[in-house]
Design a protein around this motif. Structure first.
Motif, PDB file in Angstrom:
ATOM      1  N   THR A  47       0.822  -1.202   0.000  1.00  0.00           N
ATOM      2  CA  THR A  47       0.000   0.000   0.000  1.00  0.00           C
ATOM      3  C   THR A  47       0.857   1.254   0.000  1.00  0.00           C
ATOM      4  O   THR A  47       1.803   1.371   0.770  1.00  0.00           O
ATOM      5  CB  THR A  47      -0.915   0.030   1.236  1.00  0.00           C
ATOM      6  OG1 THR A  47      -1.674  -1.172   1.264  1.00  0.00           O
ATOM      7  CG2 THR A  47      -1.852   1.214   1.186  1.00  0.00           C
ATOM      8  N   GLU A 120      -1.860   3.340  -9.133  1.00  0.00           N
ATOM      9  CA  GLU A 120      -1.490   2.613  -7.922  1.00  0.00           C
ATOM     10  C   GLU A 120      -2.674   2.481  -6.969  1.00  0.00           C
ATOM     11  O   GLU A 120      -3.641   3.240  -7.042  1.00  0.00           O
ATOM     12  CB  GLU A 120      -0.353   3.365  -7.193  1.00  0.00           C
ATOM     13  CG  GLU A 120       0.869   3.631  -8.035  1.00  0.00           C
ATOM     14  CD  GLU A 120       1.771   2.414  -8.152  1.00  0.00           C
ATOM     15  OE1 GLU A 120       1.462   1.379  -7.524  1.00  0.00           O
ATOM     16  OE2 GLU A 120       2.798   2.516  -8.860  1.00  0.00           O
ATOM     17  N   LYS A 121      -2.528   1.494  -6.061  1.00  0.00           N
ATOM     18  CA  LYS A 121      -3.454   1.406  -4.938  1.00  0.00           C
ATOM     19  C   LYS A 121      -2.870   2.237  -3.808  1.00  0.00           C
ATOM     20  O   LYS A 121      -1.701   2.089  -3.463  1.00  0.00           O
ATOM     21  CB  LYS A 121      -3.619  -0.045  -4.489  1.00  0.00           C
ATOM     22  CG  LYS A 121      -4.537  -0.217  -3.294  1.00  0.00           C
ATOM     23  CD  LYS A 121      -4.614  -1.676  -2.862  1.00  0.00           C
ATOM     24  CE  LYS A 121      -5.505  -1.821  -1.634  1.00  0.00           C
ATOM     25  NZ  LYS A 121      -5.570  -3.227  -1.158  1.00  0.00           N
ATOM     26  N   TYR A 122      -3.672   3.077  -3.210  1.00  0.00           N
ATOM     27  CA  TYR A 122      -3.136   3.981  -2.195  1.00  0.00           C
ATOM     28  C   TYR A 122      -4.207   4.376  -1.167  1.00  0.00           C
ATOM     29  O   TYR A 122      -5.408   4.332  -1.440  1.00  0.00           O
ATOM     30  CB  TYR A 122      -2.575   5.254  -2.845  1.00  0.00           C
ATOM     31  CG  TYR A 122      -3.596   6.069  -3.597  1.00  0.00           C
ATOM     32  CD1 TYR A 122      -4.291   7.098  -2.984  1.00  0.00           C
ATOM     33  CD2 TYR A 122      -3.872   5.792  -4.935  1.00  0.00           C
ATOM     34  CE1 TYR A 122      -5.231   7.843  -3.672  1.00  0.00           C
ATOM     35  CE2 TYR A 122      -4.805   6.522  -5.632  1.00  0.00           C
ATOM     36  CZ  TYR A 122      -5.484   7.548  -5.009  1.00  0.00           C
ATOM     37  OH  TYR A 122      -6.421   8.272  -5.694  1.00  0.00           O
ATOM     38  N   SER A 160      -8.269   3.896  -1.783  1.00  0.00           N
ATOM     39  CA  SER A 160      -8.900   2.734  -1.158  1.00  0.00           C
ATOM     40  C   SER A 160      -9.475   3.092   0.202  1.00  0.00           C
ATOM     41  O   SER A 160     -10.304   2.361   0.754  1.00  0.00           O
ATOM     42  CB  SER A 160      -7.878   1.606  -1.012  1.00  0.00           C
ATOM     43  OG  SER A 160      -6.770   2.028  -0.225  1.00  0.00           O
TER      44      SER A 160
END
Length: 386
Positions: A47, A120-122, A160
């Motif tokens: 993350t 990106e997932k962040y 997220s």
């Protein structure tokens, strides 16, 4: 063996055990003694953390970096959370040529943020209030030629999860204080209003956790982030604050000076060492675990060091608790009338109301009518007798 109900946090440590221990001993001590287990709990986590700074003093970043033992960047490394974007800490700068972002994201923060948001997932962390003025444009706060409000919109939509750090980001805080015309908003709330929160203003439906405080405690930030990474079901209060830190007990309940309050030993000046209630302490109105967790590595907290609690974790801070060094009962509620005086007026009105009612009864003859009714009843009773 994996704890199927609560999730595994490494050998011999379930997620629930981890959170319980973290709340009890503080994140610094926990990470020192259980760093391998914590790291194992989220070893597959990749993350990224995007930390945006709106209108505020930057005190929450300073508080975060002052996290005790271990220091906070080491802690972030241990829980494998990549602080990918923070305008105050990163080396990149905004580079523009004729208004166009140039170079690569290794040097240009604008391009780096754009790449994270798009690819990106962040988790999004917001520090400081989001300005909506003038006239809803957000142009009172500009970064790289864009309103911060628009940057927040781009980042909030794809995050997220969102963590609002500090009272400014949580509820508007100092930036929305009475007299301000910059239309400062919190992420999910403005004061106690969810409708006026910036997410509501922009029509974005994303979950937000509020960790208020002026500034927020580093433990509150890091432990909440750990919970968000593990996608745990956090118990939140009505203002989306984690109840583990902002529960039902008030600061007053566990204040180190509470004994002086119970014995009615109260300071009337600073540096006296007794209860600070007469000096404006709002501890009975503030809900946070400051007296238990304490600050500066668990050493002290506001009242312990001689400063009255100003209830900085509450949604209506600062207006509802100002002036800070005056008792809540002395606060003006309308046109020169304080709470004490208002209470006396209300009590007086109740007594006066009873008096008016009695006078009214005499004036319109209600007592006389009651007496007449009583006489007529006696006559009827006499007639019924055999």
């Amino acid at each position: 063996m994996e704890d199927k109900e609560h999730g595994s946090c490494g050998p011999g440590l379930s997620r629930r055990s981890f959170l319980t221990m973290a709340g009890a001993v503080g994140v610094g001590a926990l990470l020192c003694s259980h760093a391998p287990q914590v790291a194992a709990a989220i070893e597959n986590s990749s993350t990224k953390l995007v930390w945006l700074k709106g209108a505020g003093c930057g005190g929450c970043t300073a508080s975060f970096l002052n996290g005790g033992n271990p220091e906070i960047l080491s802690a972030l490394g241990k829980i494998k959370l990549d602080l990918a974007y923070h305008e105050g800490l990163m080396a990149q700068q905004g580079i523009f040529v004729e208004g166009v972002a140039e170079n690569t994201e290794a040097y240009n923060s604008i391009l780096k943020l754009r790449n994270i948001i798009n690819n990106e997932k962040y988790i999004l962390v917001v520090e400081g209030a989001i300005l909506n003025g003038p006239d809803g444009t957000g142009k009172y706060s500009m970064i790289g030629g864009r309103p911060f409000k628009d940057i927040f919109k781009d980042a909030a939509s794809g995050a997220s999860g969102i963590l609002a750090v500090g009272t400014c980001a949580s509820f508007g805080g100092i930036s929305k204080a009475s007299g301000s015309d910059i239309d400062a908003r919190g992420v999910g709330y403005t004061g106690t209003s969810r409708i006026k929160g910036m997410l509501g203003e922009l029509g974005i439906n994303n979950k937000v956790v509020n960790v208020p405080g002026c500034p927020a405690h580093p433990d509150w930030i890091l432990l909440t982030l750990a919970d968000m990474i593990m996608d745990a079901d956090m118990e939140l209060d009505m203002y989306h604050r984690p109840k583990a830190f902002f529960g039902d007990s008030s600061v007053h309940d566990s204040c180190p000076r509470r004994g002086y309050f119970d014995r009615a030993e109260r300071d009337t000046g600073f540096a006296g060492g007794k209860c600070l209630y007469e000096m404006g302490c709002k501890g009975p109105l503030a809900h946070a675990d400051c007296p238990v967790r304490r600050w500066n590595g668990g050493v002290n907290m506001c009242t312990q060091s001689g400063g009255p609690c100003i209830a900085c974790v509450e949604p209506e801070f600062p207006d509802a608790f100002s002036p800070f060094f005056s008792k809540a009962e002395n606060r003006e509620i309308f046109s020169g009338i304080d709470v004490n005086t208002g209470a006396k007026i209300i009590l007086g009105a109740s007594v006066l109301g009873a008096g008016i009612h009695a006078i009214k009864r005499l004036a319109i003859g209600e007592s006389y009518r009651d007496e007449l009714d009583s006489r007529e009843k006696k006559k009827d009773d006499m007639k019924r007798r055999p």
